[in-house]
Enzyme design. Sequence first.
Site, PDB file in Angstrom:
ATOM      1  CE  LYS A 252       3.748  77.073 128.060  1.00  0.00           C
ATOM      2  NZ  LYS A 252       4.051  75.793 127.400  1.00  0.00           N
TER       3      LYS A 252
ATOM      4  NE  ARG B 262      -2.734  75.533 124.291  1.00  0.00           N
ATOM      5  CZ  ARG B 262      -2.657  75.824 125.592  1.00  0.00           C
ATOM      6  NH1 ARG B 262      -1.575  76.439 126.059  1.00  0.00           N
ATOM      7  NH2 ARG B 262      -3.645  75.490 126.411  1.00  0.00           N
TER       8      ARG B 262
END
Length: 280
Positions: free
Chosen positions: A222, A258
């Site tokens: 991210k 995840r």
Amino acid sequence: MTLKTLLSLRNNPRALVMGILNVTPDSFSDGGRHDAPDAALSHARKLIADGADVLDIGGESTRPGSDPVSAALETDRVAPVIEALAREWDGVISIDTMKPEVARVAVAAGATVWNDVSALQYAPDSLSTAAELGCEVILMHMRGNPKTMQDAPSYADVVAEVCQDLSAQAMSALAAGVKPENIWLDPGIGFSKNLDHNLALTANLRAICDLGYPVLYAASRKRMIGEIDPSATHASDRLGGTVALHLEGVCQGAAMVRVHDVREMVQALKVQAAINGARA
């Protein structure tokens, strides 16, 4: 198979690893790489071989600024992949969607987990659909929607407010008939949050774990990693940061992570578990 079954069968103490399979042309990291069914299945098999416990299949990008797609298009993207995967793998399949109609088709095709970035708030019948399906649900924290969520995220106390919001969303799910053992929480790293918010939630993830539900931590590749290390300009340059963040999440109590890079994450968690075993 379900997540709770998988956790009960686990023979070692490491967290579960959820592999990301985006069947989309525009996801922030791997958009367009696995959007054809054959390519998606090939990548799914690789993630399984790399050690994924769960595969999370999504047909709509939720990256900041992304545009929504129709339920029909999203269903067309994910249903064939889930059906084919369920025929050859007995592991846990998760559907990553906000739309209850997509979740219905996905569960009928073989998914046993509904991973919802809107925490069952997107549609009026999301809560009742989750209760009716009886599947496990992951309630992720987000304010606004993916198109606008990063315009100006603001919190007085991000940890307290995310805990409060997630607790309220879990209570709404329970009131609608979702079983408590079927609820997971996700702080929503990168969703309506800036770097300081993301770091505070990561450093204080234990507060969310203490709400009494298993927690998924998801920060793979991210933007926050690139903000900390500006040399990581592309999502694929953020493996080191991804592993560091997720190991901290597990130290704080996350039961599942995840990630895109399953093999590396599984290896890191095995080493972490070995160290913890030696410490004990």
